[in-house]
Design a protein around this motif. Structure first.
Motif, short mmCIF file in Angstrom:
data_model
loop_
_atom_site.label_atom_id
_atom_site.label_comp_id
_atom_site.label_asym_id
_atom_site.label_seq_id
_atom_site.Cartn_x
_atom_site.Cartn_y
_atom_site.Cartn_z
N TYR A 131 0.83 -1.21 0.00
CA TYR A 131 0.00 0.00 0.00
C TYR A 131 0.86 1.26 0.00
CZ TYR A 131 -3.15 3.65 1.60
OH TYR A 131 -3.86 4.82 1.72
N THR A 132 0.54 2.17 -0.92
CA THR A 132 1.15 3.50 -0.91
C THR A 132 0.02 4.51 -0.98
OG1 THR A 132 1.38 3.45 -3.31
CG2 THR A 132 3.31 2.80 -2.03
N PRO A 133 0.04 5.51 -0.13
CA PRO A 133 -1.07 6.47 -0.07
C PRO A 133 -1.07 7.46 -1.23
CG PRO A 133 0.57 6.98 1.61
CD PRO A 133 1.02 5.73 0.93
N GLN A 134 -1.40 6.98 -2.42
CA GLN A 134 -1.47 7.86 -3.59
C GLN A 134 -2.84 8.50 -3.73
OE1 GLN A 134 -0.32 5.15 -6.69
NE2 GLN A 134 1.85 5.37 -6.24
N ALA A 135 -3.86 7.88 -3.15
CA ALA A 135 -5.22 8.43 -3.15
C ALA A 135 -5.77 8.23 -1.75
CB ALA A 135 -6.09 7.68 -4.16
N LYS A 136 -6.95 8.77 -1.50
CA LYS A 136 -7.57 8.55 -0.20
C LYS A 136 -7.77 7.05 0.00
CE LYS A 136 -11.43 10.80 -0.12
NZ LYS A 136 -12.60 11.66 0.00
N PHE A 137 -7.65 6.59 1.22
CA PHE A 137 -7.84 5.17 1.52
C PHE A 137 -9.22 4.72 1.06
CE2 PHE A 137 -9.52 1.82 4.22
CZ PHE A 137 -8.56 0.82 4.05
N SER A 138 -10.25 5.53 1.31
CA SER A 138 -11.61 5.15 0.93
C SER A 138 -11.73 4.97 -0.58
CB SER A 138 -12.63 6.16 1.44
OG SER A 138 -12.37 7.43 0.89
N THR A 139 -11.04 5.79 -1.35
CA THR A 139 -11.05 5.66 -2.81
C THR A 139 -10.39 4.34 -3.22
OG1 THR A 139 -10.96 8.05 -3.05
CG2 THR A 139 -10.33 6.75 -4.97
N TRP A 140 -9.27 4.03 -2.61
CA TRP A 140 -8.55 2.79 -2.89
C TRP A 140 -9.42 1.58 -2.52
CZ3 TRP A 140 -5.95 -0.65 0.74
CH2 TRP A 140 -5.08 -1.57 0.14
#
Length: 184
Positions: free
Chosen positions: A66-75
């Motif tokens: 996991y890399t926080p490139q987008a919001k967690f909820s979006t992922w």
């Protein structure tokens, strides 16, 4: 070190480092939203439950990548959406042109059983839910992501794997269709 509870990405990164309480916090925060999205998208409680479990299994499996490139909820919703699409591909045979037209005609036919009176708030919400259920799958997904998960057009595009303009167009068509159905 305890992760701040208001930052999902930080919680996910903490979980990747082995902090199990961080996963518990993410699960508690997102389980309701995720399940509602899957239930309303799949319209089958058993399939929704199966996809719900599989989505969380994928989160667990991907924790170290996991890399926080987008919001967690979006992922999270992107994982769920991809699993939903995969389940449709596996379980639904392709309809012939005539079958597809017949299905569209049945979905598009307005519900004539509603009385002609002022709607209570509950009745208005139920009518909106029915109108959303009657939308084509791609439009319904876009509307649910927007209304229930408050995602931006860019985030909807990311979750569904389409371009920004396509996501925007799906939302526009869906909203126009909803307005028409609710005006009847």
């Amino acid at each position: 070190m305890e992760a701040p509870v208001d930052d999902d990405a930080t919680l996910m990164l903490a979980y990747a480092r082995g902090e199990l309480a961080a996963f518990d916090a993410l699960y508690a925060r997102h389980r309701g939203t995720l399940y509602r999205f899957l239930l309303r998208s799949a319209r089958d409680p058993r399939l929704a439950e199966e996809l719900f479990q599989e989505t969380w299994s994928r989160v667990v499996a991907a924790r170290t990548r996991y890399t926080p490139q987008a919001k967690f909820s979006t992922w999270l919703l992107q994982i769920a959406h991809n699993l939903l699409v995969d389940s449709y591909r596996r379980k639904r045979p392709l309809a012939t042109g005539e079958e597809a037209e017949l299905a569209l005609m049945q979905v598009a036919s307005p519900d004539q059983q509603q009385p002609e009176h002022v709607w209570s708030e509950f009745e208005r919400r139920r009518r909106l839910q029915r109108a959303i259920e009657d939308l084509p799958e791609e439009q319904r997904t876009a509307v649910l992501l927007r209304l229930e998960n408050e995602l931006s057009v860019e985030e909807i595009a990311q979750v569904t794997g389409v371009g920004r303009e396509t996501a925007k167009s799906r939302l526009r068509y869906a909203m126009n269709r909803l307005r028409e159905q609710l005006a009847e």
